[in-house]
Design a protein around this motif. Sequence first.
Motif, PDB file in Angstrom:
ATOM      1  N   ARG A   1       0.831  -1.211   0.000  1.00 15.91           N
ATOM      2  CA  ARG A   1       0.000   0.000   0.000  1.00 15.91           C
ATOM      3  C   ARG A   1       0.863   1.259   0.000  1.00 15.91           C
ATOM      4  O   ARG A   1       0.569   2.225  -0.701  1.00 15.91           O
ATOM      5  CB  ARG A   1      -0.917   0.008   1.226  1.00 15.91           C
ATOM      6  N   GLY A   2       1.925   1.246   0.788  1.00 16.85           N
ATOM      7  CA  GLY A   2       2.756   2.430   0.904  1.00 16.85           C
ATOM      8  C   GLY A   2       3.567   2.741  -0.332  1.00 16.85           C
ATOM      9  O   GLY A   2       3.884   3.896  -0.608  1.00 16.85           O
ATOM     10  N   SER A   3       3.901   1.700  -1.103  1.00 17.58           N
ATOM     11  CA  SER A   3       4.739   1.912  -2.276  1.00 17.58           C
ATOM     12  C   SER A   3       3.940   2.290  -3.512  1.00 17.58           C
ATOM     13  O   SER A   3       4.510   2.709  -4.523  1.00 17.58           O
ATOM     14  CB  SER A   3       5.532   0.641  -2.572  1.00 17.58           C
ATOM     15  N   GLY A   4       2.615   2.107  -3.456  1.00 15.84           N
ATOM     16  CA  GLY A   4       1.804   2.375  -4.633  1.00 15.84           C
ATOM     17  C   GLY A   4       1.981   1.323  -5.710  1.00 15.84           C
ATOM     18  O   GLY A   4       1.551   1.507  -6.839  1.00 15.84           O
ATOM     19  N   GLY A   5       2.596   0.195  -5.337  1.00 15.46           N
ATOM     20  CA  GLY A   5       2.850  -0.823  -6.332  1.00 15.46           C
ATOM     21  C   GLY A   5       1.808  -1.905  -6.389  1.00 15.46           C
ATOM     22  O   GLY A   5       1.971  -2.891  -7.084  1.00 15.46           O
ATOM     23  N   ALA A   6       0.725  -1.747  -5.644  1.00 15.33           N
ATOM     24  CA  ALA A   6      -0.309  -2.775  -5.641  1.00 15.33           C
ATOM     25  C   ALA A   6      -1.615  -2.204  -6.165  1.00 15.33           C
ATOM     26  O   ALA A   6      -2.021  -1.107  -5.821  1.00 15.33           O
ATOM     27  CB  ALA A   6      -0.514  -3.304  -4.224  1.00 15.33           C
ATOM     28  N   GLU A   7      -2.264  -2.976  -7.017  1.00 14.16           N
ATOM     29  CA  GLU A   7      -3.579  -2.599  -7.497  1.00 14.16           C
ATOM     30  C   GLU A   7      -4.622  -2.994  -6.458  1.00 14.16           C
ATOM     31  O   GLU A   7      -4.428  -3.930  -5.682  1.00 14.16           O
ATOM     32  CB  GLU A   7      -3.872  -3.293  -8.828  1.00 14.16           C
ATOM     33  N   ALA A   8      -5.730  -2.286  -6.466  1.00  9.02           N
ATOM     34  CA  ALA A   8      -6.761  -2.533  -5.459  1.00  9.02           C
ATOM     35  C   ALA A   8      -7.221  -3.984  -5.470  1.00  9.02           C
ATOM     36  O   ALA A   8      -7.501  -4.573  -4.432  1.00  9.02           O
ATOM     37  CB  ALA A   8      -7.949  -1.597  -5.688  1.00  9.02           C
ATOM     38  N   GLY A   9      -7.286  -4.602  -6.662  1.00  9.89           N
ATOM     39  CA  GLY A   9      -7.756  -5.980  -6.771  1.00  9.89           C
ATOM     40  C   GLY A   9      -6.803  -6.994  -6.203  1.00  9.89           C
ATOM     41  O   GLY A   9      -7.153  -8.161  -6.043  1.00  9.89           O
ATOM     42  N   GLY A  10      -5.570  -6.577  -5.893  1.00 16.10           N
ATOM     43  CA  GLY A  10      -4.595  -7.525  -5.395  1.00 16.10           C
ATOM     44  C   GLY A  10      -4.234  -7.347  -3.944  1.00 16.10           C
ATOM     45  O   GLY A  10      -3.403  -8.084  -3.424  1.00 16.10           O
ATOM     46  N   LEU A  11      -4.836  -6.375  -3.276  1.00 14.69           N
ATOM     47  CA  LEU A  11      -4.525  -6.146  -1.871  1.00 14.69           C
ATOM     48  C   LEU A  11      -5.141  -7.232  -0.992  1.00 14.69           C
ATOM     49  O   LEU A  11      -6.167  -7.819  -1.325  1.00 14.69           O
ATOM     50  CB  LEU A  11      -5.032  -4.772  -1.434  1.00 14.69           C
ATOM     51  N   LEU A  12      -4.495  -7.507   0.119  1.00 20.62           N
ATOM     52  CA  LEU A  12      -4.951  -8.577   0.993  1.00 20.62           C
ATOM     53  C   LEU A  12      -6.086  -8.147   1.906  1.00 20.62           C
ATOM     54  O   LEU A  12      -6.820  -8.988   2.417  1.00 20.62           O
ATOM     55  CB  LEU A  12      -3.780  -9.089   1.835  1.00 20.62           C
ATOM     56  N   LEU A  13      -6.221  -6.849   2.138  1.00 19.81           N
ATOM     57  CA  LEU A  13      -7.276  -6.324   2.987  1.00 19.81           C
ATOM     58  C   LEU A  13      -8.131  -5.323   2.220  1.00 19.81           C
ATOM     59  O   LEU A  13      -7.617  -4.611   1.350  1.00 19.81           O
ATOM     60  CB  LEU A  13      -6.686  -5.650   4.223  1.00 19.81           C
ATOM     61  N   PRO A  14      -9.427  -5.242   2.546  1.00 25.71           N
ATOM     62  CA  PRO A  14     -10.305  -4.284   1.860  1.00 25.71           C
ATOM     63  C   PRO A  14      -9.897  -2.843   2.178  1.00 25.71           C
ATOM     64  O   PRO A  14      -9.219  -2.570   3.171  1.00 25.71           O
ATOM     65  CB  PRO A  14     -11.690  -4.590   2.431  1.00 25.71           C
ATOM     66  N   ASP A  15     -10.331  -1.923   1.361  1.00 25.00           N
ATOM     67  CA  ASP A  15     -10.061  -0.508   1.604  1.00 25.00           C
ATOM     68  C   ASP A  15     -10.939   0.047   2.719  1.00 25.00           C
ATOM     69  O   ASP A  15     -10.527   0.938   3.459  1.00 25.00           O
ATOM     70  CB  ASP A  15     -10.284   0.302   0.317  1.00 25.00           C
ATOM     71  N   ASP A  16     -12.150  -0.452   2.825  1.00 24.38           N
ATOM     72  CA  ASP A  16     -13.085   0.056   3.827  1.00 24.38           C
ATOM     73  C   ASP A  16     -12.594  -0.299   5.232  1.00 24.38           C
ATOM     74  O   ASP A  16     -12.308  -1.465   5.530  1.00 24.38           O
ATOM     75  CB  ASP A  16     -14.468  -0.553   3.605  1.00 24.38           C
ATOM     76  N   PRO A  17     -12.458   0.686   6.138  1.00 28.59           N
ATOM     77  CA  PRO A  17     -11.927   0.420   7.485  1.00 28.59           C
ATOM     78  C   PRO A  17     -12.728  -0.611   8.265  1.00 28.59           C
ATOM     79  O   PRO A  17     -12.150  -1.442   8.979  1.00 28.59           O
ATOM     80  CB  PRO A  17     -11.974   1.792   8.164  1.00 28.59           C
ATOM     81  N   TYR A  18     -14.056  -0.562   8.154  1.00 37.25           N
ATOM     82  CA  TYR A  18     -14.875  -1.536   8.878  1.00 37.25           C
ATOM     83  C   TYR A  18     -14.620  -2.945   8.367  1.00 37.25           C
ATOM     84  O   TYR A  18     -14.460  -3.895   9.155  1.00 37.25           O
ATOM     85  CB  TYR A  18     -16.356  -1.194   8.747  1.00 37.25           C
ATOM     86  N   GLU A  19     -14.574  -3.090   7.041  1.00 34.31           N
ATOM     87  CA  GLU A  19     -14.326  -4.414   6.474  1.00 34.31           C
ATOM     88  C   GLU A  19     -12.941  -4.927   6.855  1.00 34.31           C
ATOM     89  O   GLU A  19     -12.757  -6.115   7.127  1.00 34.31           O
ATOM     90  CB  GLU A  19     -14.489  -4.370   4.955  1.00 34.31           C
ATOM     91  N   ARG A  20     -11.951  -4.029   6.893  1.00 27.04           N
ATOM     92  CA  ARG A  20     -10.616  -4.443   7.333  1.00 27.04           C
ATOM     93  C   ARG A  20     -10.665  -4.956   8.768  1.00 27.04           C
ATOM     94  O   ARG A  20     -10.047  -5.975   9.103  1.00 27.04           O
ATOM     95  CB  ARG A  20      -9.624  -3.280   7.235  1.00 27.04           C
ATOM     96  N   ALA A  21     -11.422  -4.246   9.616  1.00 29.44           N
ATOM     97  CA  ALA A  21     -11.536  -4.668  11.012  1.00 29.44           C
ATOM     98  C   ALA A  21     -12.195  -6.042  11.116  1.00 29.44           C
ATOM     99  O   ALA A  21     -11.775  -6.889  11.917  1.00 29.44           O
ATOM    100  CB  ALA A  21     -12.334  -3.639  11.805  1.00 29.44           C
TER     101      ALA A  21
END
Length: 334
Positions: A177-197
């Motif tokens: 996430r910090g490097s900007g090298g990952a696309e949203a579809g490949g992240l391990l956790l959702p963007d939504d804070p509640y869903e991440r929790a």
Amino acid sequence: MDGAAAAPCCSAGCLGRLAAAESRIGDAETESIAAGGVRDEERNCGGRGGSGWESESGALSVLGRARELLKSQEEERRGAQHVGTSRPACISSSSMTAGTMRLLGGEVSPFAARARLALELRGVAYELLDEPLGPKKSDRLLAANPVYGKIPVLLLPDGRAICESAVIVQYVEDVARGSGGAEAGGLLLPDDPYERAMHRFWTVFIDDKFWPALDAVSLAPTADARAQAVVDTRAALNRLEEVFKDRSNGAAFFSGRDAAPGLLDLALGCFLPALRACERLHGLSLIDASTTPLLDGWSRRFAAHPAAKRVLPDTDKVVQFTRFLQEKFGVHVS
């Protein structure tokens, strides 16, 4: 050992609670390990001090003498298994790509498998350095993880070490996430804070409720305790059936996506070889189309994913390791 084997129900190592831990690690690119790490603690299995699975360490440790030790052990490097090199790199941060990372682990360890799955899914090249089973821990492991002396441990190219499967997964996610090298579809956790929790919460449930129960099916000292463990395992899986329904939103994985697994998929998926071995050893059906149809479909899709195929051990190997632990601890299963 926690990282020792991914055996089905044979690990005494059990992850503890989700701890919010932000640890400075020097580089601007890899400043912190975000909250969400789960600590694998050695858990008594029916009164024992450990069932033969050693849980991972619970800390981010700076590696001083390990760096020198690893440099001097070229023969181990030559014998190390090179993995993760055929996938396209998805993380551009120099901390992840400037040199090959190493993972101290074991082929049968579910905890090492969890860390490896994260690296595989993010396309990070790494070497798997197999830690031998046995009462004596290697100098390499003790130098890398002096707090707990457990696997897995991720050794960064600059010599620093990150311990704990859940912390390693979070580190990989944070750098992506910090490097900007990952696309949203490949992240391990959702963007939504509640869903991440929610994904982190249910990861803790898997480690704190499901895994100890599954482990005890094979290694609890009495027949009554093993029978209760079967009941507890089924109850946990029934709960996770509902979790899959809520979190997947009709998609193929807990992540809510059809193509890419996420944190929850890794958290449960790393235990699939242990579960299948447990079923075979005891004539059980824990995940099937009649009782947990959603998990049944998910388990087949996850096992068929390229990353899982590269990482997860054969059921036969886990069965063999489980039998070894039963003999070691004097567990007689009729």
